[in-house]
Structure formats: C-alpha cells, structure tokens
Design an enzyme around this catalytic site. Structure first.
Site, mmCIF file in Angstrom:
data_model
loop_
_atom_site.group_PDB
_atom_site.id
_atom_site.type_symbol
_atom_site.label_atom_id
_atom_site.label_comp_id
_atom_site.label_asym_id
_atom_site.label_seq_id
_atom_site.Cartn_x
_atom_site.Cartn_y
_atom_site.Cartn_z
ATOM 1 N N GLU A 32 4.148 -7.226 10.611
ATOM 2 C CA GLU A 32 3.578 -6.009 10.026
ATOM 3 C C GLU A 32 2.229 -5.674 10.657
ATOM 4 O OE1 GLU A 32 4.619 -7.872 6.183
ATOM 5 O OE2 GLU A 32 4.763 -5.817 5.457
ATOM 6 N N HIS A 83 7.368 -2.203 1.553
ATOM 7 C CA HIS A 83 7.651 -3.019 2.745
ATOM 8 C C HIS A 83 8.138 -2.127 3.881
ATOM 9 C CE1 HIS A 83 8.602 -6.891 0.216
ATOM 10 N NE2 HIS A 83 7.319 -6.828 0.524
ATOM 11 N N ARG A 107 8.207 -12.115 -9.238
ATOM 12 C CA ARG A 107 8.614 -10.845 -9.871
ATOM 13 C C ARG A 107 10.089 -10.869 -10.249
ATOM 14 N NH1 ARG A 107 6.506 -7.100 -5.119
ATOM 15 N NH2 ARG A 107 5.005 -8.687 -4.509
ATOM 16 N N ARG A 162 -3.585 -1.562 5.763
ATOM 17 C CA ARG A 162 -2.342 -1.440 5.002
ATOM 18 C C ARG A 162 -2.705 -0.862 3.649
ATOM 19 N NH1 ARG A 162 0.695 -5.691 1.577
ATOM 20 N NH2 ARG A 162 2.682 -4.641 1.240
ATOM 21 N N ASN A 180 -5.579 -6.088 5.450
ATOM 22 C CA ASN A 180 -4.637 -5.990 4.338
ATOM 23 C C ASN A 180 -5.345 -6.567 3.117
ATOM 24 O OD1 ASN A 180 -2.559 -6.187 2.540
ATOM 25 N ND2 ASN A 180 -1.166 -7.295 3.910
#
Ligand code: AMP
Length: 408
Positions: free
Chosen positions: A385, A181, A242, A92, A11
């Site tokens: 994940e 996601h 964010r 990813r 990732n």
C-alpha cells in the site's frame, strides 16, 4: 536513484503512526517505522534504516510529536527530509465519503471536507488529519497528497452500494456501502493482471485481502463490482478483532437485553470480536498455535473465519460469472498456505484447483499456486500500500490539473 524524488508515506491511526520513505519508481525503501501507543505514558518507536533496526520507548503526547520523532530518526540515519528533495508526502486517509474519489492535493478546503466526513469514520479520519497537519508544519515546502482508502470503490454499482433501508434517511446521512482497503485491492488486482500477462480491462478477478483487517472484492475488467466492507470497515469477513457481518438485530439485543451502551457496543464489535472474541487471540499465528495445542475455541474461530470467506468467494463467483483469477494478499493471505487451501478446498467443479506443492512454497514474489489445468488462476500477490500511495501521490504532484478534484 537517490532519496531525491522519494515520497514520505504517512498512515496515521488513532494511536499509531506508520511511515515509509520510498522511491516511487523502483520501490526502494530508505527508511520506515512504526510508532505505537501515541498519547500514553510511554510510546514505542521501531525504526529501520540502512539495514539497522532501532526500538525505543519514550513519551510522545501526540501525532505531531510522533512525526517529529520519526523525522529525527530519519535525520540521525543521515537523511534530512526538509532538504532531501522529496516529491511529496502521501497520506493514507481512510474515508473519502462521497466527495473524494481520486488522490487529492491537500488544500484548506480538502482538510475541512475530510473533517466533515469524519462522522463516517470517527476513529480514523481525525487521526489522519492530525498527521496531515503535523507533516505540513514540519515539511512546509513539500506538497501533501491524500490517498483515500474508499476511492477505488467509488464507482461500485448502485445495487452493490445501496443498503435496503429508508432511502431518504440514507441520503440525509450518507449511508451507503463505500468499501475500504481500496489502495490494496487496486494495486494487487493490477499486479495480478500483469502477472497473467493480460490487460487489466480483460480480467475478471476476486481479491482476498486477509490481514488484521480483511476484505474481499469482485473486480470485472478493472472495475470493482462488489466488496465486503460497507459504510464502515466493520462489515464483511471475520477479522482479527472485528465481527464482520452480523445480524443488525444483535446490536439492538446487546442494548436492550445485555444493557450495553453505544460506545460499549462500538468497542465490542470493533475491538473485542472476530478471532479475538472467539478465542482470545487476534493474531492469526497465535490462533494457529492455540489450535496446534488442542484449543477448541481457536479451532471454531478458524472454522468461522473460513466459512465466512468461502461464502464471499461463492457469492463473487456468481456476481462475476466468469472468473480468471482469485488472488490472496496481506499478512494471512500471503503467508498461510493452510488457510488458502481450506478457502478453496473441493472447488474443482468450479475450475478452481490449488496445487499443494506450489501452495506450500514460500516466496515474497507474486506467484501462481493453482495447477496448470485450473481454469481459474489462483495467485498470491504481496500487497504494497505504501508504494501504491507513493505512486499516486507523485502522479498528482506531476499533474496539478487533477489536484483538488472532488465529486460534483
Ligand atoms: P497485516 O495486517 O497484513 O500485517 O497482517 C497481519 C496478520 O497476518 C496477523 O494476523 C498475522 O498473524 C498474520 N500473519 C503474518 N505472518 C504470518 C504467517 N507466517 N502465517 C500466518 N499468518 C501470518
């Protein structure tokens, strides 16, 4: 089962690299680590293998050097990845645009397409590509598979995926809601259905992925019908750094009145907003510590976070009509009992009743935190994940017919 058949999951972020060597069937993790501040004077690597953790600071000018360094640590731990019989390298990739909706075997045209889509994710896709190229060079015999963060939401209903702007301009510039996601929402929603002992197709659920990034999804019978992130991962819930949803007029105001340029606004909205913008801390535990110390900015940051989250939960209750499960996942969702209680407070009339004692119990396992009488099951399901990416990667390698699949 040994290392053979395992997957190296990569990732690659803009200046970081997370990696994990995992056995997809049983989920055994042989090695994992994180490289941060790639390209700066000193990078940091934290590596875990065989029960031992090592941290080191060294100069790693680019992702190629970071992956080489990581592989070196794995080798020092006794595993030579080039000869270990890896099944795949799973990458990813953040944005699949309209082109990719399935895990895809990496081939030259796939690389150029991910590159083309980079305009939609300028911070993420280029870093993902560097990781893909570096792994291909260092492990040329091992097939690489791209797993897209947007893929699960590919089939969002048009009404949920469409922004109400000029449709020709939107079509020309691929402007629509993609969602992110996805690997986590899919994995967690499948685990939630398993936990309830029900078929995936049979369950209507809301998944709340609350980590550094945060997103909510509404999933009807295994099909996502709405999600909070949009064209980019900026939309939706309040996050660590964010904004989540803001009035787009605010962006114009920042430019016209505050005099900020596009790049400054980008940095402001993505890196200096959310919890950090409101109280100076983006880590949820640090925010909790500030609140405990009486910091009023942190208290408001928490209230804004909860307010936004409840707004999405309310919207998705109506979108789904019947809801069987609401599931919390990721760092905050899995660990903060207070946040879970506040998010679902006083919703008994909607069939949602959190049991205080169950909610407070700590565990790394999937668990139910609602009362036995609660019509909606409230669950905590740890996300994974890396394991999901590893499983999807081996599925592609085992079925070459699905490799390179792209949208028509
Ligand atoms: P993730 O992106 O899934 O790794 O989640 C990171 C977020 O989870 C950070 O904001 C952490 O502060 C938060 N987190 C991790 N552990 C805890 C905990 N025990 N209590 C509250 N928040 C936590």
């Amino acid at each position: 089962m040994g290392v053979a058949g395992s997957v190296l999951v990569i990732n690659a972020g803009s200046s970081s690299l997370k990696y994990q060597l995992v056995q997809p069937a049983g989920g055994e993790v042989w090695a994992e680590g994180l490289v941060e501040r790639i390209g700066e004077e000193l990078s940091t690597i934290t590596h875990e293998q065989g029960g031992a953790e090592t941290t080191a600071e060294l100069a790693l000018p680019d992702h190629q050097a970071a992956i080489e360094c990581a592989l070196g640590y794995v080798a020092d731990g006794g595993i030579d990845l080039a000869s270990a019989g890896l099944a795949a390298v799973g990458h990813r990739v953040v944005h699949g645009g309209r082109s990719f909706y399935a895990p895809t075997l990496i081939a030259p045209f796939v690389i150029s397409e991910i590159d083309r889509i980079s305009t939609l994710a300028p911070l993420h896709n280029p870093a993902n590509l560097v990781g893909i190229r570096a792994a291909a060079e260092l492990l040329p015999e091992v097939p690489s598979v791209a797993v897209f963060d947007t893929a699960f939401f590919h089939g969002l209903p048009e009404a949920a995926a469409t922004y109400a702007i000029d449709r020709e301009l939107a079509a020309e510039h691929a402007i629509r809601r993609y969602g992110f996601h996805g690997t986590s929402h899919e994995y967690v929603s499948q685990r939630a259905a398993d936990f309830l002992g029900r078929g995936y197709d049979d369950v209507n659920q809301i998944v709340l992925h609350l980590g550094n990034g945060a997103s909510a999804s509404a999933i009807s019978g295994g099909r996502p019908v709405d999600t909070s992130m949009g064209m980019t991962p900026l939309e939706g819930l309040v996050m660590g750094t964010r904004t989540g949803d803001v009035d787009p007029g605010l962006v114009l105001h920042l430019n016209r009145v505050a005099g900020l340029g596009v790049d400054e606004i980008d940095t402001l909205l993505n890196k200096r907003s959310g919890l950090r913008g409101l109280c100076g801390e983006n880590d949820f535990r640090a925010v909790a510590d500030l609140i405990a110390a009486g910091d009023e900015h942190a208290a408001l940051a928490y209230d804004v976070y909860v307010h936004r989250l409840r707004r999405y939960i309310g919207a998705y209750l109506i979108t789904l009509g019947r809801v069987d499960a609401i599931t919390f996942t990721a760092g905050i969702g899995e660990n903060s009992a207070k946040l879970r209680a506040d998010a679902l407070r006083d919703l008994q009339r909607y069939g949602i009743d959190v049991d205080d004692d169950r909610n407070l119990m700590r565990s790394k396992q999937a668990r139910r935190i609602s009362t036995d009488d609660s019509a909606v099951a409230v669950l905590v399901v740890p996300t994974n994940e890396e394991l999901a990416i590893a499983r999807q990667a081996v599925a592609v390698v085992a079925r070459p017919d699905v490799s390179g699949e792209t949208a028509p």
